[in-house]
Design an enzyme around this catalytic site. Structure first.
Site, PDB file in Angstrom:
ATOM      1  N   HIS A  63      -1.089  44.678   2.872  1.00 30.47           N
ATOM      2  CA  HIS A  63       0.298  44.977   2.489  1.00 30.47           C
ATOM      3  C   HIS A  63       0.511  44.717   1.001  1.00 30.47           C
ATOM      4  O   HIS A  63      -0.368  44.198   0.309  1.00 30.47           O
ATOM      5  CB  HIS A  63       1.287  44.177   3.348  1.00 30.47           C
ATOM      6  CG  HIS A  63       1.153  42.689   3.281  1.00 30.47           C
ATOM      7  ND1 HIS A  63       1.561  41.954   2.199  1.00 30.47           N
ATOM      8  CD2 HIS A  63       0.651  41.782   4.174  1.00 30.47           C
ATOM      9  CE1 HIS A  63       1.346  40.665   2.432  1.00 30.47           C
ATOM     10  NE2 HIS A  63       0.773  40.536   3.623  1.00 30.47           N
ATOM     11  N   ASP A 107      13.812  35.100   1.994  1.00 31.38           N
ATOM     12  CA  ASP A 107      12.610  35.573   2.696  1.00 31.38           C
ATOM     13  C   ASP A 107      11.456  34.630   2.356  1.00 31.38           C
ATOM     14  O   ASP A 107      10.910  34.694   1.265  1.00 31.38           O
ATOM     15  CB  ASP A 107      12.335  37.014   2.215  1.00 31.38           C
ATOM     16  CG  ASP A 107      11.181  37.674   2.949  1.00 31.38           C
ATOM     17  OD1 ASP A 107      10.662  37.078   3.903  1.00 31.38           O
ATOM     18  OD2 ASP A 107      10.819  38.805   2.561  1.00 31.38           O
ATOM     19  N   HIS A 165      14.408  43.902   2.373  1.00 32.84           N
ATOM     20  CA  HIS A 165      13.649  44.856   1.557  1.00 32.84           C
ATOM     21  C   HIS A 165      14.707  45.611   0.773  1.00 32.84           C
ATOM     22  O   HIS A 165      15.208  46.632   1.225  1.00 32.84           O
ATOM     23  CB  HIS A 165      12.815  45.796   2.425  1.00 32.84           C
ATOM     24  CG  HIS A 165      11.637  45.101   3.053  1.00 32.84           C
ATOM     25  ND1 HIS A 165      10.677  45.755   3.764  1.00 32.84           N
ATOM     26  CD2 HIS A 165      11.263  43.796   3.062  1.00 32.84           C
ATOM     27  CE1 HIS A 165       9.764  44.885   4.182  1.00 32.84           C
ATOM     28  NE2 HIS A 165      10.108  43.692   3.776  1.00 32.84           N
ATOM     29  N   GLU A 213       4.249  37.505  -2.001  1.00 32.42           N
ATOM     30  CA  GLU A 213       3.819  37.136  -0.652  1.00 32.42           C
ATOM     31  C   GLU A 213       2.407  37.585  -0.297  1.00 32.42           C
ATOM     32  O   GLU A 213       2.197  38.360   0.637  1.00 32.42           O
ATOM     33  CB  GLU A 213       4.805  37.695   0.362  1.00 32.42           C
ATOM     34  CG  GLU A 213       5.149  39.175   0.206  1.00 32.42           C
ATOM     35  CD  GLU A 213       6.142  39.626   1.275  1.00 32.42           C
ATOM     36  OE1 GLU A 213       5.826  39.487   2.465  1.00 32.42           O
ATOM     37  OE2 GLU A 213       7.222  40.114   0.921  1.00 32.42           O
ATOM     38  N   HIS A 270       8.582  42.675  -2.726  1.00 35.71           N
ATOM     39  CA  HIS A 270       9.642  43.692  -2.651  1.00 35.71           C
ATOM     40  C   HIS A 270      10.900  43.101  -3.251  1.00 35.71           C
ATOM     41  O   HIS A 270      11.071  41.877  -3.282  1.00 35.71           O
ATOM     42  CB  HIS A 270       9.870  44.107  -1.188  1.00 35.71           C
ATOM     43  CG  HIS A 270      10.029  42.958  -0.241  1.00 35.71           C
ATOM     44  ND1 HIS A 270      11.225  42.294  -0.064  1.00 35.71           N
ATOM     45  CD2 HIS A 270       9.137  42.310   0.554  1.00 35.71           C
ATOM     46  CE1 HIS A 270      11.055  41.318   0.807  1.00 35.71           C
ATOM     47  NE2 HIS A 270       9.789  41.281   1.192  1.00 35.71           N
ATOM     48  N   ASP A 318       7.434  33.396   9.066  1.00 33.49           N
ATOM     49  CA  ASP A 318       8.098  34.240   8.069  1.00 33.49           C
ATOM     50  C   ASP A 318       9.537  34.381   8.534  1.00 33.49           C
ATOM     51  O   ASP A 318       9.825  35.095   9.494  1.00 33.49           O
ATOM     52  CB  ASP A 318       7.390  35.606   7.999  1.00 33.49           C
ATOM     53  CG  ASP A 318       7.973  36.510   6.911  1.00 33.49           C
ATOM     54  OD1 ASP A 318       9.086  36.225   6.408  1.00 33.49           O
ATOM     55  OD2 ASP A 318       7.307  37.509   6.575  1.00 33.49           O
ATOM     56  N   ARG A 347      -0.108  33.672   5.219  1.00 32.44           N
ATOM     57  CA  ARG A 347       0.692  34.282   4.152  1.00 32.44           C
ATOM     58  C   ARG A 347       1.537  33.171   3.537  1.00 32.44           C
ATOM     59  O   ARG A 347       1.950  32.233   4.238  1.00 32.44           O
ATOM     60  CB  ARG A 347       1.584  35.398   4.713  1.00 32.44           C
ATOM     61  CG  ARG A 347       2.508  36.021   3.685  1.00 32.44           C
ATOM     62  CD  ARG A 347       3.111  37.374   4.125  1.00 32.44           C
ATOM     63  NE  ARG A 347       3.971  37.295   5.287  1.00 32.44           N
ATOM     64  CZ  ARG A 347       3.656  37.684   6.518  1.00 32.44           C
ATOM     65  NH1 ARG A 347       2.444  38.176   6.750  1.00 32.44           N
ATOM     66  NH2 ARG A 347       4.499  37.577   7.518  1.00 32.44           N
ATOM     67  N   TYR A 402      -5.644  38.144   6.393  1.00 29.18           N
ATOM     68  CA  TYR A 402      -5.572  38.263   7.850  1.00 29.18           C
ATOM     69  C   TYR A 402      -6.960  38.686   8.338  1.00 29.18           C
ATOM     70  O   TYR A 402      -7.396  39.805   8.049  1.00 29.18           O
ATOM     71  CB  TYR A 402      -4.502  39.299   8.241  1.00 29.18           C
ATOM     72  CG  TYR A 402      -3.222  39.099   7.449  1.00 29.18           C
ATOM     73  CD1 TYR A 402      -2.261  38.172   7.855  1.00 29.18           C
ATOM     74  CD2 TYR A 402      -3.003  39.797   6.251  1.00 29.18           C
ATOM     75  CE1 TYR A 402      -1.117  37.956   7.099  1.00 29.18           C
ATOM     76  CE2 TYR A 402      -1.855  39.590   5.500  1.00 29.18           C
ATOM     77  CZ  TYR A 402      -0.925  38.675   5.919  1.00 29.18           C
ATOM     78  OH  TYR A 402       0.205  38.449   5.169  1.00 29.18           O
ATOM     79  N   HIS A 442       4.015  42.096  11.798  1.00 28.68           N
ATOM     80  CA  HIS A 442       5.404  42.069  12.255  1.00 28.68           C
ATOM     81  C   HIS A 442       5.525  41.467  13.662  1.00 28.68           C
ATOM     82  O   HIS A 442       6.283  41.955  14.498  1.00 28.68           O
ATOM     83  CB  HIS A 442       6.018  43.490  12.222  1.00 28.68           C
ATOM     84  CG  HIS A 442       6.227  43.976  10.824  1.00 28.68           C
ATOM     85  ND1 HIS A 442       6.344  45.318  10.512  1.00 28.68           N
ATOM     86  CD2 HIS A 442       6.324  43.313   9.648  1.00 28.68           C
ATOM     87  CE1 HIS A 442       6.508  45.436   9.202  1.00 28.68           C
ATOM     88  NE2 HIS A 442       6.495  44.237   8.654  1.00 28.68           N
ATOM     89  N   GLU A 497       4.910  32.990   0.972  1.00 31.36           N
ATOM     90  CA  GLU A 497       5.919  33.882   0.372  1.00 31.36           C
ATOM     91  C   GLU A 497       7.072  33.085  -0.224  1.00 31.36           C
ATOM     92  O   GLU A 497       7.635  32.203   0.424  1.00 31.36           O
ATOM     93  CB  GLU A 497       6.470  34.820   1.460  1.00 31.36           C
ATOM     94  CG  GLU A 497       7.604  35.697   0.973  1.00 31.36           C
ATOM     95  CD  GLU A 497       8.051  36.733   1.996  1.00 31.36           C
ATOM     96  OE1 GLU A 497       7.896  36.486   3.209  1.00 31.36           O
ATOM     97  OE2 GLU A 497       8.561  37.785   1.580  1.00 31.36           O
ATOM     98  N   ASP A 523      29.223  47.144  27.978  1.00 34.91           N
ATOM     99  CA  ASP A 523      30.293  46.387  27.314  1.00 34.91           C
ATOM    100  C   ASP A 523      29.801  45.438  26.224  1.00 34.91           C
ATOM    101  O   ASP A 523      30.574  44.595  25.750  1.00 34.91           O
ATOM    102  CB  ASP A 523      31.108  45.559  28.337  1.00 34.91           C
ATOM    103  CG  ASP A 523      31.826  46.441  29.334  1.00 34.91           C
ATOM    104  OD1 ASP A 523      32.148  47.584  28.961  1.00 34.91           O
ATOM    105  OD2 ASP A 523      32.041  45.990  30.477  1.00 34.91           O
TER     106      ASP A 523
HETATM  107  N1  GLY Z   1       9.990  39.255   6.099  1.00 33.04           N
HETATM  108  C1  GLY Z   1       9.636  40.554   5.708  1.00 33.04           C
HETATM  109  C2  GLY Z   1       8.748  40.560   4.578  1.00 33.04           C
HETATM  110  O1  GLY Z   1       8.208  39.531   4.232  1.00 33.04           O
HETATM  111  O2  GLY Z   1       8.591  41.550   3.924  1.00 33.04           O
HETATM  112 MN    MN Z   2       8.979  39.635   2.196  1.00 30.24          MN
HETATM  113 MN    MN Z   3       8.863  37.595   4.723  1.00 33.78          MN
END
Ligand code: GLY
Ligand code: MN
Ligand code: MN
Length: 433
Positions: free
Chosen positions: A342, A263, A353, A376, A346, A252, A398, A380, A235, A400, A38
């Site tokens: 990475h 973001d 994204h 960003e 984006h 983040d 990081r 690491y 992540h 960003e 439910d």
């Molecule tokens: N929060 C997802 C990224 O930074 O791409």
């Molecule tokens: Mn991002």
């Molecule tokens: Mn992010």
């Protein structure tokens, strides 16, 4: 400020002009996602469907038809009927009348009559635009309708057109994204002010989400609050560890305001003071980020910020002895990926994204007025990396921000949350008094 029906109508008109005469667009929204008995996950409409309709209810399909005279279009919304019994349980429905009076549909029908109505519409069209590959069941369903009824239509990809529209933000969209960015900046500032040794990561997450909720927002994606080496997990969303003295915490998190995302990542010391090694790596990343942001200018390739980040980080890691070799070889061989695995940014918009091609037939895309991109960079250093001195291990950082491309240069929508080392330390220190 909110988007109005006039905004959604203008988008449909623009789409109608792009697809030309005798064309038909079919686009559905997201299904409701079942959680357990439910209980469903909180519903959110599909971004492209919302972009064209402003309609937020589930179980809906929009159809846009152009005639041979072009210019004009007809908008049909298939949606749920009003049902007082169901509305008591699950909330208000616009219904077939509301589809017309509130959402400006020219025609509205229940979903159950979709097949019958669409056959008639398709029989008058030459080109069919739908989201090829978005939902394989729906693709098969449409293919079956076309085949069964011997319809001769050219199927075309709708996403490539709508994605391009979404990529360039209007003034109103920018205002909404600015608001989302400002709320997220307040949330990050609160998190910095409230951090204490021994707190759980989820307590900081709660600080962020409180600010989001107080401002009518939801998280735009799963918030990451990673202390110590959890900051090295790109992540990480468990957010369930105790934050210890001497660790950094990487947050983040960004809110979604009126469907538009922000973001932000900030990384700061749990005890309020960066250690020597943390400070060195942090400043390297900040230098890279600032240089990359400066490259977010009309006409520059979207790859330029990444290339700048890679060069600055690789040079810095080389000087620190974390990488060995020649700068150009390390870059060519992508050796930096051990520490920076990475991309640098984006597109940002209705999705965190966001949609929009990064490459065109002419190569890498260049920045245009009204685009929004994140910048960003991060480093690491695995806690188990025995190839580096122990003092570096487990550092994950990081930084960003969200950058709007303007004729006057890059505009940092998320500038209200500090990121210089001295500013971070002063903020945490003054909040602790
Ligand atoms: N929060 C997802 C990224 O930074 O791409
Ligand atoms: Mn991002
Ligand atoms: Mn992010």
């Amino acid at each position: 400020m909110k988007l109005t029906q006039a905004d959604f109508e203008a988008r449909r008109l623009k789409l109608a002009h792009t697809i030309g005469p005798n064309s038909i667009v079919i686009i559905g929204t997201n299904p409701v996602c079942y959680r357990n008995s439910d209980v469903d996950y909180k519903y959110r409409a599909d971004s492209s469907f919302y972009y064209l309709t402003g309609f937020q209810e589930p179980e809906a399909i929009a159809v846009i038809e152009t005639s041979d005279t072009s210019g004009e279009y007809k908008y049909t919304l298939f949606c749920r009927e009003r049902n007082l019994e169901m509305e008591i349980w699950n909330g208000y429905r616009a219904g077939l009348e509301g589809a017309k009076t509130l959402f400006n549909a020219d025609e509205s029908y229940v979903l159950e009559s979709f097949e019958e109505k669409i056959v008639d519409k398709l029989s008058h069209a030459e080109k069919l635009y739908f989201r090829v590959g978005h939902d394989s069941d729906f693709d098969a369903y449409l293919a079956n309708i076309i085949q069964k009824n011997n319809l001769t239509l050219t199927p075309l990809q709708l996403d490539s057109i709508v994605d391009e529209m979404r990529l360039i933000k209007s003034e109103k969209e920018i205002a909404l994204m600015r608001k989302a960015a400002e709320i997220s900046a307040i949330a990050h500032t609160k998190a910095m002010e409230n951090v204490r040794i021994g707190m759980m990561e989820y307590e900081l997450e709660a600080e962020l989400h409180y600010i989001f909720g107080k401002n009518g927002c939801v998280p735009a994606y799963g918030s990451i609050v990673g202390s110590g080496s959890n900051g090295c997990i790109l992540h990480y969303v468990e957010n369930n560890k105790k934050m210890e003295d001497g660790q950094l915490v990487l947050i983040d998190a960004g809110c979604e305001y009126e469907y538009y995302a922000s973001d932000i990542t900030r990384t700061f010391p749990v005890n309020g003071v960066f250690s020597k090694e943390q400070r060195i790596i942090y400043q390297l990343i900040l230098d890279a980020q600032l240089a990359a942001i400066d490259a977010v200018r009309i006409g520059n390739s979207y790859r330029k910020p990444h290339d700048i980040v890679v060069r600055i980080l690789t040079q810095g890691l080389l000087e620190l002895g974390l990488l060995q070799g020649h700068l150009d070889d390390l870059i060519a061989d992508e050796e930096y990926r051990r520490f920076y695995m990475h991309g640098t940014g984006h597109w940002l918009g209705l999705d965190v994204h966001d949609v929009g091609a990064y490459k065109t037939s002419e190569g890498s895309r260049c920045f245009e007025n009204g685009m929004v991109i994140t910048i960003e960079p991060g480093v690491y250093i695995s806690p188990t990396d025995k190839t580096v001195h122990a003092k570096w291990r487990g550092i994950g950082i990081r930084i960003e921000d969200d950058i709007l491309v303007t004729a006057q240069g890059p505009q940092v929508l998320t500038e209200n949350v500090v990121k210089e080392i001295d500013d971070i330390e002063s903020l945490i220190k003054s909040a602790a008094i």
